[in-house]
Design a protein around this motif. Structure first.
Motif, PDB file in Angstrom:
ATOM      1  N   ARG A  25       0.831  -1.214   0.000  1.00 12.55           N
ATOM      2  CA  ARG A  25       0.000   0.000   0.000  1.00 12.55           C
ATOM      3  C   ARG A  25       0.855   1.249   0.000  1.00 12.55           C
ATOM      4  O   ARG A  25       0.521   2.238  -0.644  1.00 12.55           O
ATOM      5  N   SER A  26       1.963   1.234   0.703  1.00 15.32           N
ATOM      6  CA  SER A  26       2.863   2.390   0.735  1.00 15.32           C
ATOM      7  C   SER A  26       3.407   2.682  -0.657  1.00 15.32           C
ATOM      8  O   SER A  26       3.456   3.835  -1.076  1.00 15.32           O
ATOM      9  N   TRP A  27       3.810   1.636  -1.361  1.00 14.53           N
ATOM     10  CA  TRP A  27       4.300   1.835  -2.726  1.00 14.53           C
ATOM     11  C   TRP A  27       3.192   2.343  -3.632  1.00 14.53           C
ATOM     12  O   TRP A  27       3.424   3.198  -4.483  1.00 14.53           O
ATOM     13  N   GLY A  28       1.996   1.830  -3.457  1.00  8.87           N
ATOM     14  CA  GLY A  28       0.857   2.281  -4.268  1.00  8.87           C
ATOM     15  C   GLY A  28       0.558   3.746  -4.034  1.00  8.87           C
ATOM     16  O   GLY A  28       0.317   4.507  -4.974  1.00  8.87           O
ATOM     17  N   LEU A  29       0.581   4.173  -2.769  1.00  8.52           N
ATOM     18  CA  LEU A  29       0.349   5.589  -2.452  1.00  8.52           C
ATOM     19  C   LEU A  29       1.470   6.462  -3.007  1.00  8.52           C
ATOM     20  O   LEU A  29       1.216   7.554  -3.519  1.00  8.52           O
ATOM     21  N   LEU A  30       2.688   5.976  -2.922  1.00  5.89           N
ATOM     22  CA  LEU A  30       3.832   6.727  -3.420  1.00  5.89           C
ATOM     23  C   LEU A  30       3.750   6.899  -4.942  1.00  5.89           C
ATOM     24  O   LEU A  30       3.966   7.999  -5.462  1.00  5.89           O
ATOM     25  N   VAL A  31       3.404   5.834  -5.648  1.00  3.42           N
ATOM     26  CA  VAL A  31       3.269   5.909  -7.103  1.00  3.42           C
ATOM     27  C   VAL A  31       2.115   6.834  -7.475  1.00  3.42           C
ATOM     28  O   VAL A  31       2.233   7.674  -8.372  1.00  3.42           O
ATOM     29  N   THR A  32       0.979   6.715  -6.772  1.00  5.62           N
ATOM     30  CA  THR A  32      -0.169   7.579  -7.041  1.00  5.62           C
ATOM     31  C   THR A  32       0.183   9.045  -6.802  1.00  5.62           C
ATOM     32  O   THR A  32      -0.157   9.914  -7.605  1.00  5.62           O
ATOM     33  N   ALA A  33       0.873   9.336  -5.716  1.00  6.60           N
ATOM     34  CA  ALA A  33       1.275  10.709  -5.420  1.00  6.60           C
ATOM     35  C   ALA A  33       2.251  11.223  -6.472  1.00  6.60           C
ATOM     36  O   ALA A  33       2.157  12.376  -6.911  1.00  6.60           O
ATOM     37  N   GLY A  37       1.293  14.308  -8.794  1.00  6.48           N
ATOM     38  CA  GLY A  37       2.144  15.503  -8.759  1.00  6.48           C
ATOM     39  C   GLY A  37       2.682  15.856 -10.130  1.00  6.48           C
ATOM     40  O   GLY A  37       2.745  17.031 -10.506  1.00  6.48           O
ATOM     41  N   THR A  38       3.051  14.853 -10.896  1.00  8.77           N
ATOM     42  CA  THR A  38       3.537  15.084 -12.260  1.00  8.77           C
ATOM     43  C   THR A  38       2.439  15.683 -13.127  1.00  8.77           C
ATOM     44  O   THR A  38       2.687  16.611 -13.899  1.00  8.77           O
ATOM     45  N   LEU A  39       1.218  15.166 -13.014  1.00  8.32           N
ATOM     46  CA  LEU A  39       0.107  15.696 -13.804  1.00  8.32           C
ATOM     47  C   LEU A  39      -0.224  17.134 -13.423  1.00  8.32           C
ATOM     48  O   LEU A  39      -0.505  17.961 -14.295  1.00  8.32           O
TER      49      LEU A  39
END
Length: 178
Positions: A25-33, A37-39
């Motif tokens: 879940r931490s990796w998923g949140l990090l990738v989503t963030a 942020g890039t968008l």
């Protein structure tokens, strides 16, 4: 030897399984963030370039060619005073005029281009002779000023006044015809 769990099945202990799920879940949140942020950053960079095309009067950024800049500089030979470039874009003409000794000012709708123009003027060492402003000349007041500048009306009571400049540069596109 495999671990035997209370229910008699083989597998990881419940605590070990929670740690793995939490890590996922931490990796998923990090990738989503990161993607979010890039968008947002991409939206912030692209928006000023896209919005002029969405206006009632579309005013695209078309950089001045080196031939156009040379033609303007040729017209400025044996002239002095101040210069204003209406729709200065990336500041090429303003910077070239400042290198010739003019006190040059540029007005541009796109804030990114104004910031880039200021950077280029600083980089080229003419930032003391140049100024760049973010201004929408199609709004009431500034449009009247542009019309007065072109001799279509006598109203000069505007937010932006070009009457103090001795040299005016305007590159027109068909969309600018009034």
């Amino acid at each position: 030897m495999p671990k035997v769990v209370a229910n008699g099945s083989h597998g990881p202990a419940p605590q070990d399984d929670c740690k793995g799920a939490s890590r996922g879940r931490s990796w998923g949140l990090l990738v989503t963030a990161g993607v979010g942020g890039t968008l947002v950053a991409l939206y912030g960079v692209v928006l000023p370039f896209v919005t002029p095309a969405l206006r009632r009067v579309c005013l695209p950024f078309v950089p001045a060619t080196s031939t156009q800049i040379q033609n303007v500089l040729k017209m400025l030979e044996n002239r002095s005073g101040s210069l204003v470039d209406i729709g200065s874009g990336d500041g090429r003409i303003v910077i070239a005029a400042a290198k010739m000794g003019f006190k040059a000012v540029g007005y541009e709708l796109n804030p990114w281009l104004v910031w880039y123009s200021r950077y280029r003027a600083w980089r080229d060492g003419v930032h003391h002779n140049t100024r760049f402003f973010i201004s929408d000349l199609w709004k009431k007041g500034a449009q009247e000023n542009f019309m007065a500048l072109s001799g279509r009306t006598q109203a000069l009571e505007c937010l932006v006044s070009f009457s103090c400049y001795t040299n005016v540069v305007v590159f027109g596109v068909p969309q600018m015809e009034i």
